[in-house]
Design an enzyme around this catalytic site. Structure first.
Site, PDB file in Angstrom:
ATOM      1  N   GLY A 194      -8.589  -6.534  12.915  1.00  0.00           N
ATOM      2  CA  GLY A 194      -7.853  -6.747  14.164  1.00  0.00           C
ATOM      3  C   GLY A 194      -8.270  -5.631  15.113  1.00  0.00           C
ATOM      4  O   GLY A 194      -8.503  -4.508  14.656  1.00  0.00           O
ATOM      5  N   LYS A 234       0.867  -1.191   0.000  1.00  0.00           N
ATOM      6  CA  LYS A 234       0.000   0.000   0.000  1.00  0.00           C
ATOM      7  C   LYS A 234       0.893   1.226   0.000  1.00  0.00           C
ATOM      8  O   LYS A 234       1.940   1.201   0.667  1.00  0.00           O
ATOM      9  CB  LYS A 234      -0.842   0.043   1.279  1.00  0.00           C
ATOM     10  CG  LYS A 234      -2.104  -0.758   1.215  1.00  0.00           C
ATOM     11  CD  LYS A 234      -2.998  -0.361   2.389  1.00  0.00           C
ATOM     12  CE  LYS A 234      -3.572  -1.586   3.044  1.00  0.00           C
ATOM     13  NZ  LYS A 234      -3.949  -1.466   4.405  1.00  0.00           N
ATOM     14  N   ARG A 283      -9.618 -13.815  14.741  1.00  0.00           N
ATOM     15  CA  ARG A 283      -8.728 -14.134  15.870  1.00  0.00           C
ATOM     16  C   ARG A 283      -9.541 -14.311  17.155  1.00  0.00           C
ATOM     17  O   ARG A 283     -10.497 -13.573  17.379  1.00  0.00           O
ATOM     18  CB  ARG A 283      -7.696 -13.021  16.066  1.00  0.00           C
ATOM     19  CG  ARG A 283      -6.570 -13.073  15.044  1.00  0.00           C
ATOM     20  CD  ARG A 283      -5.646 -11.891  15.164  1.00  0.00           C
ATOM     21  NE  ARG A 283      -5.781 -11.018  14.019  1.00  0.00           N
ATOM     22  CZ  ARG A 283      -5.203  -9.822  13.900  1.00  0.00           C
ATOM     23  NH1 ARG A 283      -4.432  -9.357  14.855  1.00  0.00           N
ATOM     24  NH2 ARG A 283      -5.384  -9.084  12.821  1.00  0.00           N
ATOM     25  N   GLU A 322      -2.922   6.360  10.090  1.00  0.00           N
ATOM     26  CA  GLU A 322      -1.560   5.903  10.387  1.00  0.00           C
ATOM     27  C   GLU A 322      -0.559   6.438   9.369  1.00  0.00           C
ATOM     28  O   GLU A 322       0.581   6.748   9.701  1.00  0.00           O
ATOM     29  CB  GLU A 322      -1.534   4.360  10.416  1.00  0.00           C
ATOM     30  CG  GLU A 322      -2.273   3.803  11.625  1.00  0.00           C
ATOM     31  CD  GLU A 322      -2.795   2.396  11.427  1.00  0.00           C
ATOM     32  OE1 GLU A 322      -3.763   2.227  10.655  1.00  0.00           O
ATOM     33  OE2 GLU A 322      -2.259   1.467  12.032  1.00  0.00           O
ATOM     34  N   HIS A 333      -0.841  -1.834  16.750  1.00  0.00           N
ATOM     35  CA  HIS A 333      -1.659  -0.682  16.331  1.00  0.00           C
ATOM     36  C   HIS A 333      -1.188   0.612  17.011  1.00  0.00           C
ATOM     37  O   HIS A 333      -1.965   1.565  17.143  1.00  0.00           O
ATOM     38  CB  HIS A 333      -3.159  -0.855  16.697  1.00  0.00           C
ATOM     39  CG  HIS A 333      -3.852  -1.996  16.032  1.00  0.00           C
ATOM     40  ND1 HIS A 333      -4.724  -2.817  16.706  1.00  0.00           N
ATOM     41  CD2 HIS A 333      -3.817  -2.443  14.762  1.00  0.00           C
ATOM     42  CE1 HIS A 333      -5.209  -3.726  15.874  1.00  0.00           C
ATOM     43  NE2 HIS A 333      -4.662  -3.520  14.693  1.00  0.00           N
ATOM     44  N   GLY A 355     -15.070   0.649  14.625  1.00  0.00           N
ATOM     45  CA  GLY A 355     -15.187   1.810  15.512  1.00  0.00           C
ATOM     46  C   GLY A 355     -15.695   3.052  14.797  1.00  0.00           C
ATOM     47  O   GLY A 355     -16.462   3.841  15.359  1.00  0.00           O
ATOM     48  N   GLU A 356     -15.287   3.212  13.531  1.00  0.00           N
ATOM     49  CA  GLU A 356     -15.687   4.419  12.796  1.00  0.00           C
ATOM     50  C   GLU A 356     -17.079   4.291  12.181  1.00  0.00           C
ATOM     51  O   GLU A 356     -17.758   5.296  11.969  1.00  0.00           O
ATOM     52  CB  GLU A 356     -14.676   4.692  11.655  1.00  0.00           C
ATOM     53  CG  GLU A 356     -13.316   5.120  12.158  1.00  0.00           C
ATOM     54  CD  GLU A 356     -12.230   5.066  11.078  1.00  0.00           C
ATOM     55  OE1 GLU A 356     -12.551   5.173   9.883  1.00  0.00           O
ATOM     56  OE2 GLU A 356     -11.050   4.925  11.456  1.00  0.00           O
TER      57      GLU A 356
HETATM   58  P1  AMP Z   1     -10.409  -2.425   9.145  1.00  0.00           P
HETATM   59  O1  AMP Z   1      -9.600  -3.636   9.476  1.00  0.00           O
HETATM   60  O2  AMP Z   1     -10.129  -1.262  10.001  1.00  0.00           O
HETATM   61  O3  AMP Z   1     -10.388  -2.099   7.671  1.00  0.00           O
HETATM   62  O4  AMP Z   1     -11.930  -2.817   9.463  1.00  0.00           O
HETATM   63  C1  AMP Z   1     -12.604  -3.772   8.690  1.00  0.00           C
HETATM   64  C2  AMP Z   1     -13.862  -4.210   9.390  1.00  0.00           C
HETATM   65  O5  AMP Z   1     -14.699  -3.092   9.734  1.00  0.00           O
HETATM   66  C3  AMP Z   1     -14.752  -5.083   8.527  1.00  0.00           C
HETATM   67  O6  AMP Z   1     -14.382  -6.412   8.540  1.00  0.00           O
HETATM   68  C4  AMP Z   1     -16.106  -4.876   9.140  1.00  0.00           C
HETATM   69  O7  AMP Z   1     -16.301  -5.861  10.130  1.00  0.00           O
HETATM   70  C5  AMP Z   1     -16.027  -3.554   9.827  1.00  0.00           C
HETATM   71  N1  AMP Z   1     -16.976  -2.578   9.275  1.00  0.00           N
HETATM   72  C6  AMP Z   1     -16.765  -1.698   8.272  1.00  0.00           C
HETATM   73  N2  AMP Z   1     -17.890  -0.967   8.040  1.00  0.00           N
HETATM   74  C7  AMP Z   1     -18.810  -1.388   8.935  1.00  0.00           C
HETATM   75  C8  AMP Z   1     -20.168  -1.042   9.210  1.00  0.00           C
HETATM   76  N3  AMP Z   1     -20.795  -0.092   8.532  1.00  0.00           N
HETATM   77  N4  AMP Z   1     -20.796  -1.711  10.196  1.00  0.00           N
HETATM   78  C9  AMP Z   1     -20.164  -2.683  10.887  1.00  0.00           C
HETATM   79  N5  AMP Z   1     -18.909  -3.046  10.673  1.00  0.00           N
HETATM   80  C10 AMP Z   1     -18.236  -2.421   9.713  1.00  0.00           C
END
Ligand code: AMP
Length: 399
Positions: A212, A14, A241, A384, A180, A333-334
């Site tokens: 994660g 990336k 996990r 990040e 993280h 979280g977001e």
């Molecule tokens: P990340 O590893 O930070 O990219 O987060 C990915 C994970 O965020 C995905 O596998 C989803 O489980 C979760 N996620 C993303 N959008 C949503 C949403 N609108 N509602 C619930 N979970 C979400």
């Protein structure tokens, strides 16, 4: 003053190119399926459509060359010459106890990171491949390493030690490292900025919840405890996990199933968590949907996640003698109002009062607690790459 940020995984690279005069992103992209059939680069010059090119990309060296070509391309490139590039910053997962901050990459640093490979066998080798690829292609460019473990090096011994014989720590460096770190650092600083108070005066709990997940207690700006440990496996349940388990489960299940350590690691890392409990998916969106249509195991997985995060929040509030700010970041979280609500329900006893309307936010900075909540609850999208670009500028350009 342009800085390229690189994050190499085992089959991916990336990147983001920053103009550090105003911290704007000029271009970003992803090389995926490196060394696998169907390799390709997805490149986006800011403000234009994403360009996708299928290429043969056998290794990270070729991947980096393809990135350089994309950045210099007449149509969708953003650089006229590589001379415009001032430095390259790398995300590196594990720096052991060696580095508590980012550093300029030198042969000594590379040796230290190679020494950390046994601690992060899946992550450090591809991170190092990225460093080797840049060194070969641009031997004179300064490179900076930014480590996921560095922010947690401030944890006190009583938080990072495991209760196993001390000589294992001395001999094998067995301890809690945490991960993280760059994300916990960024969102805790940003939270302090947004409430307009010095970070030194605040107790913050940061919940990085994505595929994660890790929860961190940030006291006066320093990490004093975090839910991941020696590896990124423990803590709350994650996509695939397990999070915390009784360590004796491992030998018991290996015996019962007649499987070796490697197979057991696979179970814990890839077949557990939301996926293993729900039997539906590792993605919380699918789990929520299944729970809504009556799937009991999906509901259980969701409840386990909320309960686990809530327990960490409670214990970290006590560890810091109170909490001022609770931050949610990363994919879950977001984006998941439902997860934030599920976690905060029951935390009223420690001064957390969510505003259901404000909590409807997705993917942007917001305060989601009620005006009379003692604890300020916030959503802060993590960045990040920006931390890596800033550290790279500070160490390689401003010095
Ligand atoms: P990340 O590893 O930070 O990219 O987060 C990915 C994970 O965020 C995905 O596998 C989803 O489980 C979760 N996620 C993303 N959008 C949503 C949403 N609108 N509602 C619930 N979970 C979400």
């Amino acid at each position: 003053m342009k800085v390229l940020v690189i994050n190499c995984g085992s089959s991916s690279l990336k990147y983001q190119l920053f103009d550090m005069t105003d911290e704007s992103v000029l271009a970003k992209g992803l090389v995926e399926r490196i060394g696998i059939e169907g390799a390709r680069i997805k490149h986006t010059k800011t403000g234009t459509d994403t360009v996708i090119q299928n290429r043969e990309i056998p290794n990270h060296k070729v991947a980096f060359k393809v990135v350089v070509e994309a950045l210099l391309d007449e149509n969708h490139g953003v650089l006229k010459s590589l001379d415009e590039l001032a430095a390259v910053g790398h995300r590196v997962v594990h720096a052991g106890e060696r580095y508590a901050g980012s550093v300029i990459i030198t042969p000594d640093v590379i040796d230290a990171l190679e020494e950390c490979v046994p601690l992060a066998p899946l992550h450090n080798p591809p991170n190092l491949m990225g460093i080797y690829a840049v060194t070969e292609a641009l031997p004179n460019i300064p490179q900076v390493g930014v480590f996921d473990t560095a922010f947690h090096q401030t944890m006190p011994g009583y938080a990072y030690m495991y209760g196993v014989p001390y000589h294992y720590y001395e001999k094998y460096k067995v301890r809690r490292y945490g991960f993280h770190g760059t994300s916990h650092f960024y969102v805790s600083r940003r939270a302090a900025e947004l409430v307009g108070k010095p970070i030194e005066s605040l107790n913050i709990i940061t919940c990085h919840m994505g595929n994660g997940s890790s929860i961190t207690a940030v006291e006066g700006g320093k990490s004093i405890d975090t839910s991941m440990g020696f590896s990124p496996l423990p803590g709350v349940i994650m996509g695939t996990r397990s999070g915390d388990v009784d360590p004796l489960l491992i030998s018991y299940l290996s015996d019962q199933e007649a499987i070796d350590n490697k197979a057991m690691s696979h179970v814990l890392n890839k077949e557990s968590g939301l996926l293993g409990i729900s039997g539906v998916s590792s993605d919380l969106r699918d789990v929520e949907e299944a729970a809504d249509s009556g799937n009991r195991r999906a509901k259980l997985a969701e409840d386990m996640l909320y309960y686990g995060v809530k327990k960490y929040i409670g214990s970290y509030a006590v560890a810091m003698g109170g909490v001022d700010i609770l931050v949610f970041t990363a994919g879950i979280g977001e984006n998941s109002a439902r997860a934030r609500e599920g976690i905060c329900k029951g935390l009223e006893c420690m001064g957390v009062k969510l505003d259901p309307e404000k909590n409807k936010v997705r993917g942007k900075e917001a305060v989601i607690s009620a005006d009379d909540s003692e604890v300020t609850v916030m959503v802060i999208p993590t960045d990040e790459e920006l931390v890596i670009a800033r550290d790279t500028k500070k160490l390689a350009i401003d010095r």
